[in-house]
Design an enzyme around this catalytic site. Structure first.
Site, PDB file in Angstrom:
ATOM      1  N   PRO A 266       0.819  -1.245   0.041  1.00 28.80           N
ATOM      2  CA  PRO A 266       0.032   0.107  -0.051  1.00 28.80           C
ATOM      3  C   PRO A 266       0.638   1.254  -0.019  1.00 28.80           C
ATOM      4  O   PRO A 266       1.904   1.407   0.638  1.00 28.80           O
ATOM      5  CB  PRO A 266      -0.982  -0.085   1.394  1.00 28.80           C
ATOM      6  CG  PRO A 266       0.290  -0.941   2.117  1.00 28.80           C
ATOM      7  CD  PRO A 266       0.694  -1.867   1.430  1.00 28.80           C
ATOM      8  N   ARG A 268      -0.657   5.232  -1.260  1.00 30.91           N
ATOM      9  CA  ARG A 268      -1.598   6.256  -1.045  1.00 30.91           C
ATOM     10  C   ARG A 268      -2.644   5.886   0.146  1.00 30.91           C
ATOM     11  O   ARG A 268      -2.753   6.891   0.954  1.00 30.91           O
ATOM     12  CB  ARG A 268      -2.508   6.154  -2.215  1.00 30.91           C
ATOM     13  CG  ARG A 268      -3.572   7.130  -2.615  1.00 30.91           C
ATOM     14  CD  ARG A 268      -4.790   7.026  -3.383  1.00 30.91           C
ATOM     15  NE  ARG A 268      -4.168   6.704  -4.718  1.00 30.91           N
ATOM     16  CZ  ARG A 268      -3.839   7.636  -5.655  1.00 30.91           C
ATOM     17  NH1 ARG A 268      -3.989   8.813  -5.739  1.00 30.91           N
ATOM     18  NH2 ARG A 268      -3.247   6.950  -6.944  1.00 30.91           N
ATOM     19  N   TYR A 308      -3.950  14.325 -13.858  1.00 31.18           N
ATOM     20  CA  TYR A 308      -4.906  13.319 -13.747  1.00 31.18           C
ATOM     21  C   TYR A 308      -6.546  14.134 -13.849  1.00 31.18           C
ATOM     22  O   TYR A 308      -7.331  13.202 -13.867  1.00 31.18           O
ATOM     23  CB  TYR A 308      -5.042  12.338 -12.624  1.00 31.18           C
ATOM     24  CG  TYR A 308      -3.844  11.758 -12.303  1.00 31.18           C
ATOM     25  CD1 TYR A 308      -2.932  10.875 -13.298  1.00 31.18           C
ATOM     26  CD2 TYR A 308      -3.356  11.796 -11.200  1.00 31.18           C
ATOM     27  CE1 TYR A 308      -1.956  10.240 -13.241  1.00 31.18           C
ATOM     28  CE2 TYR A 308      -1.974  11.077 -10.994  1.00 31.18           C
ATOM     29  CZ  TYR A 308      -1.208  10.120 -11.992  1.00 31.18           C
ATOM     30  OH  TYR A 308      -0.210   9.699 -11.748  1.00 31.18           O
ATOM     31  N   CYS A 334       2.986  29.691 -15.186  1.00 35.99           N
ATOM     32  CA  CYS A 334       2.778  30.134 -16.365  1.00 35.99           C
ATOM     33  C   CYS A 334       2.390  29.061 -17.446  1.00 35.99           C
ATOM     34  O   CYS A 334       2.984  28.737 -18.333  1.00 35.99           O
ATOM     35  CB  CYS A 334       3.938  30.982 -17.043  1.00 35.99           C
ATOM     36  SG  CYS A 334       3.369  31.885 -18.604  1.00 35.99           S
ATOM     37  N   GLU A 335       1.360  28.434 -16.887  1.00 36.55           N
ATOM     38  CA  GLU A 335       0.647  27.299 -17.747  1.00 36.55           C
ATOM     39  C   GLU A 335      -0.830  27.571 -17.482  1.00 36.55           C
ATOM     40  O   GLU A 335      -1.271  27.512 -16.348  1.00 36.55           O
ATOM     41  CB  GLU A 335       1.285  25.953 -17.255  1.00 36.55           C
ATOM     42  CG  GLU A 335       2.715  25.798 -17.573  1.00 36.55           C
ATOM     43  CD  GLU A 335       2.829  25.238 -19.006  1.00 36.55           C
ATOM     44  OE1 GLU A 335       2.068  25.247 -19.731  1.00 36.55           O
ATOM     45  OE2 GLU A 335       4.144  25.126 -19.271  1.00 36.55           O
ATOM     46  N   TYR A 362       1.550  11.505  -3.645  1.00 32.80           N
ATOM     47  CA  TYR A 362       2.012  11.882  -4.781  1.00 32.80           C
ATOM     48  C   TYR A 362       1.813  13.620  -4.782  1.00 32.80           C
ATOM     49  O   TYR A 362       1.198  14.149  -5.988  1.00 32.80           O
ATOM     50  CB  TYR A 362       0.874  11.482  -5.665  1.00 32.80           C
ATOM     51  CG  TYR A 362       1.068   9.783  -5.624  1.00 32.80           C
ATOM     52  CD1 TYR A 362       2.157   9.256  -6.013  1.00 32.80           C
ATOM     53  CD2 TYR A 362       0.032   9.104  -5.190  1.00 32.80           C
ATOM     54  CE1 TYR A 362       2.475   7.793  -6.093  1.00 32.80           C
ATOM     55  CE2 TYR A 362       0.266   7.634  -5.286  1.00 32.80           C
ATOM     56  CZ  TYR A 362       1.381   7.157  -5.456  1.00 32.80           C
ATOM     57  OH  TYR A 362       1.515   5.953  -5.457  1.00 32.80           O
TER      58      TYR A 362
END
Length: 406
Positions: A266, A268, A308, A334-335, A362
């Site tokens: 395991p 997450r 995601y 800047c995206e 993550y």
């Protein structure tokens, strides 16, 4: 009411350590680990925490103290486990692209097992072990071709995925491994994907893997352990709470009286909901078509929404009696893809602190320096005590290994 991590307010943590800031709850980490050991108590499993979810050294040290093993996918993760006091003899080395240097490092450290993902990898591990005059313990990661029904980027158990050895090719792969003199076959492994809240695909994968165990036994290849991987999900936004105890009962029934040690990986589900990312509101921007809450955290601090389209619950640390607005929560990178949430209703203003939930997995482990942003600090909370477990990065540290030359 002001939001807290255990007995400390997020307001105080942000004031003391600054933002963006990752905050981890020791009690939540302990509770999540004990949920596994309790649910699977009848099988006495080796629970190997998947380091890729969050490799903070204090977190690894805490899990080691609880008796955890570790699942690693790189030599760097092995170095982290050892630096944190983890036991190499309780560490499984997974991953599709192990280099010769990584294999040598792991063999010399004494890892419990290599989860092998291809025939060329079998040959490489055998060759490295021969050069070192050692015998490498190996398990084959078998792709059971079970649909985990999760996001395609985190599905790993289908025929089209890069991971594992095809189910139909498994017997031949084990026969080949048995011919290599510097390998010792110890087990079988599978991992079908991540963020599973319906655990029926995991049960199906277990059934298919146990069929292979029995087939191999008939051929004289007796296995010592079965590794069912990880993948159990957490609640980000109204998902069903996974039935860990029901899954454990099903696995116990499937394994039956077979003399197989159970291993689990395991990640997450141990750390995800133990972590919160704190961020400060810089501006409220009223656009022509939508509003934007611009914060000091960004996609380099929490990549999952951009990568995601993942959902993370966001709330104001100190609720205010002001009119809420519907807005996108975005960072300064800047995206256009630099967003943390779309279309959220929040009552906040410039200077307020927001809590981005379920950021223990993550988040810090996928952080980057894009736009030359310093990686955020990390804080460990135990009751009424808070400790800095990763200092905020400086620009000097970012550029330390670079040279400006003509």
């Amino acid at each position: 009411m002001t939001l807290h991590c255990e007995n400390i307010s997020f307001t105080d943590l942000a004031g003391q350590f600054g933002t963006p800031l990752y905050v981890y709850s020791q009690s939540a980490l302990t509770e999540a680990f004990c949920a596994y050991t309790s649910a699977f108590s009848a099988l006495s499993p080796l629970v190997c925490y998947a380091v890729k979810a969050n490799g903070n050294l204090s977190l690894l040290k805490h899990f080691a103290a609880l008796g955890s093993g570790f699942d690693i996918v790189s030599g760097g993760e092995l170095a982290r486990v050892l630096a944190a006091g983890g036991d190499a003899g309780k560490t499984i080395f997974s991953g599709v692209g192990k280099s010769e240097a990584e294999i040598e490092f792991a063999l010399n450290a004494g890892v419990l097992c290599f989860n092998v993902e291809s025939l060329p990898e079998l040959d490489r591990i055998n060759a490295v072990a021969a050069r070192l005059n050692q015998t490498a313990p190996i398990s084959l990661r078998i792709n059971p071709d079970v649909d985990a029904k999760t996001h395609p980027y985190i599905s790993t158990g289908l025929k089209a995925n890069k991971f594992g050895i095809a189910y139909a090719d498994a017997p031949a792969a084990y026969r080949h491994a048995a011919t290599l003199p510097h390998l010792r076959i110890t087990g079988i492994d599978c991992h079908i994907g991540s963020q599973l809240t319906d655990l029926s695909p995991l049960v199906e994968a277990c059934e298919r893997i146990v069929l292979l165990v029995d087939q191999l036994a008939v051929e004289g290849i007796a296995l010592e352990h079965i590794d069912l991987g990880g993948g159990i999900g957490i609640v980000y936004n109204n998902e069903s709470v996974p039935d860990l105890a029901g899954y454990a009962r099903a696995v116990d029934t499937i394994i039956g009286t077979r003399p197989l040690k159970l291993m689990l990986e395991p990640g997450r589900s141990l750390v995800g909901n133990a972590g919160t990312l704190l961020t400060k509101v810089e501006y409220i921007k009223h656009g022509e078509e939508k509003n934007f809450i611009i914060v000091d955290a960004a996609m380099n601090d929490l990549m999952r929404p951009a990568l995601y389209e993942a959902y993370h619950h966001i709330e104001a640390v100190e609720p205010k009696n002001i009119a809420p607005i519907s807005a996108d929560v975005v960072g300064p990178i800047c995206e256009t893809g630099d967003f943390l949430a779309h279309n959220r209703t929040l009552a906040c203003e410039a200077g307020d602190i927001l809590a981005i939930r379920s950021a223990g997995a993550y988040a810090a482990s996928m952080a980057s320096n894009y736009n030359t942003r310093n990686r955020a600090a990390e804080v460990w909370v135990n009751g009424s005590q808070a400790r800095l477990v990763r200092q905020r990065e400086s620009f000097e540290q970012q550029m330390a290994n670079e040279t400006a030359c003509l």
